[in-house]
Motif scaffolding. Structure first.
Motif, PDB file in Angstrom:
ATOM      1  N   LEU A  88       0.841  -1.173   0.121  1.00  0.00           N
ATOM      2  CA  LEU A  88       0.095   0.006  -0.059  1.00  0.00           C
ATOM      3  C   LEU A  88       0.998   1.298   0.159  1.00  0.00           C
ATOM      4  O   LEU A  88       1.769   1.368   0.923  1.00  0.00           O
ATOM      5  CB  LEU A  88      -1.036   0.158   1.139  1.00  0.00           C
ATOM      6  N   ASP A  89       0.405   2.108  -0.963  1.00  0.00           N
ATOM      7  CA  ASP A  89       1.142   3.570  -1.061  1.00  0.00           C
ATOM      8  C   ASP A  89       0.134   4.358  -0.469  1.00  0.00           C
ATOM      9  O   ASP A  89      -0.782   4.955  -1.082  1.00  0.00           O
ATOM     10  CB  ASP A  89       1.566   3.711  -2.215  1.00  0.00           C
ATOM     11  N   ARG A  90       0.084   5.055   0.739  1.00  0.00           N
ATOM     12  CA  ARG A  90      -1.005   5.680   1.288  1.00  0.00           C
ATOM     13  C   ARG A  90      -1.234   7.071   0.673  1.00  0.00           C
ATOM     14  O   ARG A  90      -2.249   7.314   0.289  1.00  0.00           O
ATOM     15  CB  ARG A  90      -0.681   5.696   2.721  1.00  0.00           C
ATOM     16  N   ALA A  91      -0.080   7.708   0.442  1.00  0.00           N
ATOM     17  CA  ALA A  91      -0.077   8.950  -0.151  1.00  0.00           C
ATOM     18  C   ALA A  91      -0.822   8.851  -1.623  1.00  0.00           C
ATOM     19  O   ALA A  91      -1.688   9.561  -2.089  1.00  0.00           O
ATOM     20  CB  ALA A  91       1.086   9.590  -0.151  1.00  0.00           C
ATOM     21  N   ALA A  92      -0.385   7.750  -2.494  1.00  0.00           N
ATOM     22  CA  ALA A  92      -1.013   7.655  -3.718  1.00  0.00           C
ATOM     23  C   ALA A  92      -2.524   7.305  -3.847  1.00  0.00           C
ATOM     24  O   ALA A  92      -3.010   7.759  -4.672  1.00  0.00           O
ATOM     25  CB  ALA A  92      -0.231   6.548  -4.545  1.00  0.00           C
ATOM     26  N   ARG A  93      -2.944   6.721  -2.720  1.00  0.00           N
ATOM     27  CA  ARG A  93      -4.433   6.052  -2.735  1.00  0.00           C
ATOM     28  C   ARG A  93      -5.230   7.246  -1.901  1.00  0.00           C
ATOM     29  O   ARG A  93      -6.431   7.171  -1.772  1.00  0.00           O
ATOM     30  CB  ARG A  93      -4.393   4.669  -2.096  1.00  0.00           C
ATOM     31  N   ARG A  94      -4.720   8.078  -1.238  1.00  0.00           N
ATOM     32  CA  ARG A  94      -5.375   8.987  -0.390  1.00  0.00           C
ATOM     33  C   ARG A  94      -6.895   9.359  -1.050  1.00  0.00           C
ATOM     34  O   ARG A  94      -7.956   9.620  -0.148  1.00  0.00           O
ATOM     35  CB  ARG A  94      -4.615  10.239   0.270  1.00  0.00           C
ATOM     36  N   ALA A  95      -6.563  10.138  -1.961  1.00  0.00           N
ATOM     37  CA  ALA A  95      -7.655  11.009  -2.498  1.00  0.00           C
ATOM     38  C   ALA A  95      -8.854   9.840  -2.953  1.00  0.00           C
ATOM     39  O   ALA A  95     -10.002   9.996  -2.510  1.00  0.00           O
ATOM     40  CB  ALA A  95      -7.134  11.785  -3.951  1.00  0.00           C
ATOM     41  N   GLU A  96      -8.384   8.865  -3.548  1.00  0.00           N
ATOM     42  CA  GLU A  96      -9.445   7.753  -3.839  1.00  0.00           C
ATOM     43  C   GLU A  96     -10.213   7.178  -2.700  1.00  0.00           C
ATOM     44  O   GLU A  96     -11.233   7.038  -2.379  1.00  0.00           O
ATOM     45  CB  GLU A  96      -8.942   6.511  -4.494  1.00  0.00           C
ATOM     46  N   ALA A  97      -9.251   6.987  -1.399  1.00  0.00           N
ATOM     47  CA  ALA A  97      -9.783   6.438  -0.200  1.00  0.00           C
ATOM     48  C   ALA A  97     -10.714   7.334   0.253  1.00  0.00           C
ATOM     49  O   ALA A  97     -11.765   6.920   1.004  1.00  0.00           O
ATOM     50  CB  ALA A  97      -8.749   6.212   0.464  1.00  0.00           C
ATOM     51  N   ARG A  98     -10.454   8.705   0.410  1.00  0.00           N
ATOM     52  CA  ARG A  98     -11.373   9.617   1.190  1.00  0.00           C
ATOM     53  C   ARG A  98     -12.666   9.593   0.449  1.00  0.00           C
ATOM     54  O   ARG A  98     -13.713   9.846   1.005  1.00  0.00           O
ATOM     55  CB  ARG A  98     -10.710  10.821   1.326  1.00  0.00           C
ATOM     56  N   ALA A  99     -12.690   9.798  -0.854  1.00  0.00           N
ATOM     57  CA  ALA A  99     -13.803   9.777  -1.730  1.00  0.00           C
ATOM     58  C   ALA A  99     -14.821   8.578  -1.427  1.00  0.00           C
ATOM     59  O   ALA A  99     -15.837   8.585  -1.258  1.00  0.00           O
ATOM     60  CB  ALA A  99     -13.426   9.722  -3.191  1.00  0.00           C
ATOM     61  N   GLU A 100     -14.090   7.325  -1.474  1.00  0.00           N
ATOM     62  CA  GLU A 100     -14.919   5.931  -1.103  1.00  0.00           C
ATOM     63  C   GLU A 100     -15.404   6.257   0.155  1.00  0.00           C
ATOM     64  O   GLU A 100     -16.710   5.505   0.171  1.00  0.00           O
ATOM     65  CB  GLU A 100     -13.688   4.974  -1.067  1.00  0.00           C
ATOM     66  N   PHE A 101     -15.079   7.055   1.130  1.00  0.00           N
ATOM     67  CA  PHE A 101     -15.747   6.877   2.544  1.00  0.00           C
ATOM     68  C   PHE A 101     -16.522   8.170   2.644  1.00  0.00           C
ATOM     69  O   PHE A 101     -17.234   8.392   3.759  1.00  0.00           O
ATOM     70  CB  PHE A 101     -14.849   6.694   3.658  1.00  0.00           C
ATOM     71  N   GLY A 102     -16.755   9.049   1.627  1.00  0.00           N
ATOM     72  CA  GLY A 102     -17.526  10.280   1.757  1.00  0.00           C
ATOM     73  C   GLY A 102     -16.866  11.234   2.598  1.00  0.00           C
ATOM     74  O   GLY A 102     -17.364  12.026   3.123  1.00  0.00           O
ATOM     75  N   LEU A 103     -15.272  11.054   2.773  1.00  0.00           N
ATOM     76  CA  LEU A 103     -14.808  12.203   3.586  1.00  0.00           C
ATOM     77  C   LEU A 103     -14.179  13.450   2.443  1.00  0.00           C
ATOM     78  O   LEU A 103     -14.037  13.047   1.207  1.00  0.00           O
ATOM     79  CB  LEU A 103     -13.396  11.456   3.988  1.00  0.00           C
TER      80      LEU A 103
END
Length: 369
Positions: A172-187
């Motif tokens: 996992l590359d947290r920085a690279a996935r941050r935008a996708e991840a926050r959008a996934e959870f409605g953040l």
């Protein structure tokens, strides 16, 4: 070699044994190209009956050997249970032509170690926790190699290897996935984010403390992703006032990789897998050890805390006041968060599954020479 290497994995019972077992199995399968046969041992009452076949691995069931915690009449039945389980396990080892047995502790591992000893099959032990259980203490005395997750674990000849992790976590590359991840959870994309998770079933003390601190956190601009546990439907946070940060409550997190990517800090228990995953991905945490048992959760967290990658708070001390005094200043200080994240990553071992696979195949190859 004229036939595939036959690896038998013994790690049934709880997710803490099963997940690292399956992570190793995946690492071996990626290397095998058809030249490695993987057989998992489990019992009919464990989670492995669902998880192992779902990942595409053969599961063979053996009788469990639970050991009573107090002297009772049930203790008299243990030798007979052990003999039966060892005999059935030995039959499996003979049938699959086992070249190595890898044990992860628990009810399944002890008969697997004893059967392997009788069959003269070499043993590799992996211990997930800082305090080993009975099965792995026995296994370590019989093993060709002993791998541990936490440095200093008291097992003979223990090698610090780390915790085998799922590929989605280990890479996992947290920085690279941050935008996708926050959008996934409605953040929202740019707010500091706290992840609250108490394990698959949630944790009442974490739930209470986080909800009580919700107003202070969100008013300060900190958004929260809170996994309350599927049965804790009474954990409710009212909609946030205009201008406040979001507070998102979910029953369960199917995608822990995205939850880790979305977060800047976690508030969580200190189970062995949780600690290993967080440090491997470089996510700092406030660890709240389970207040029962032998203190192993506190010991699991200490190496990361001592490295500067997290905080430790006892369950009795956790409350909204502690969150406001300790976590809120950290969450609103990007430089401090970045420092904690670097130290957490320094304590992590994202490639432990590959390290353990190396050991297993070395032992198996030595046996076949």
């Amino acid at each position: 070699m004229s036939r595939p290497v036959s690896v038998v994995l013994a790690g049934g019972g709880t997710g803490g044994h099963i997940e690292p077992m399956l992570a190793l199995a995946d690492a071996l399968r990626r290397r095998g190209d058809g030249d490695i046969r993987i057989t998992c041992l489990g019992t009919a009452r464990g989670m492995e009956t669902r998880l192992v076949p779902a990942r595409g691995y053969e599961l063979r069931l053996i009788p469990p050997v639970p050991l009573p915690r107090t002297p009772t009449l049930d203790l008299l039945r243990v030798p007979g249970r052990v003999r039966r389980s060892v005999a059935e396990t030995r039959a499996v080892l003979d049938e699959v032509g086992a070249d190595v047995v890898v044990g992860f502790g628990g009810y399944v591992a002890l008969p697997a170690y004893l059967a392997a000893r009788r069959a003269r099959v070499p043993i590799v032990v992996h211990e997930q926790n800082a305090l080993p259980g009975l099965a792995n203490r026995v296994g370590a005395r019989l093993a060709a190699r002993v791998a541990v997750t936490v440095p200093g674990t008291p097992l003979r000849h223990g090698e610090h290897v780390g915790m085998p992790l799922r590929t989605a976590i280990g890479t996992l590359d947290r920085a690279a996935r941050r935008a996708e991840a926050r959008a996934e959870f409605g953040l929202e994309p740019d707010r500091p984010t706290l992840l609250v998770v108490g394990g698959s079933q949630g944790a009442a003390s974490l739930n209470r403390a986080a909800v009580a601190a919700a107003d202070a956190l969100t008013a300060a601009g900190v958004q929260v992703l809170h996994a309350r546990g599927p049965k804790n439907t009474d954990v409710i946070v009212p909609p946030r006032p205009a201008g406040s940060a979001p507070y998102v409550v979910v029953d369960y997190l199917e995608r822990m990789d995205l939850a880790y990517a979305a977060a800047d800090l976690a508030l969580c228990r200190a189970g062995a897998v949780t600690v290993a995953e967080l440090s491997a991905v470089g996510l700092p945490a406030a660890f709240v050890p389970l207040p029962i048992g032998n203190g192993e959760q506190r010991r699991n967290a200490l190496p990361v805390v001592h490295a500067g990658g997290g905080l430790l708070v006892e369950d009795a001390d956790l409350g909204p006041a502690w969150i406001e005094a300790q976590l809120l200043p950290l969450l609103t200080d990007p430089a401090a968060l970045a420092g904690y994240a670097r130290h957490a990553a320094d304590a992590g071992v994202p490639d432990a599954h590959e390290r353990l696979a190396d050991i297993v195949l070395e032992v198996a190859s030595s046996e076949r020479r």
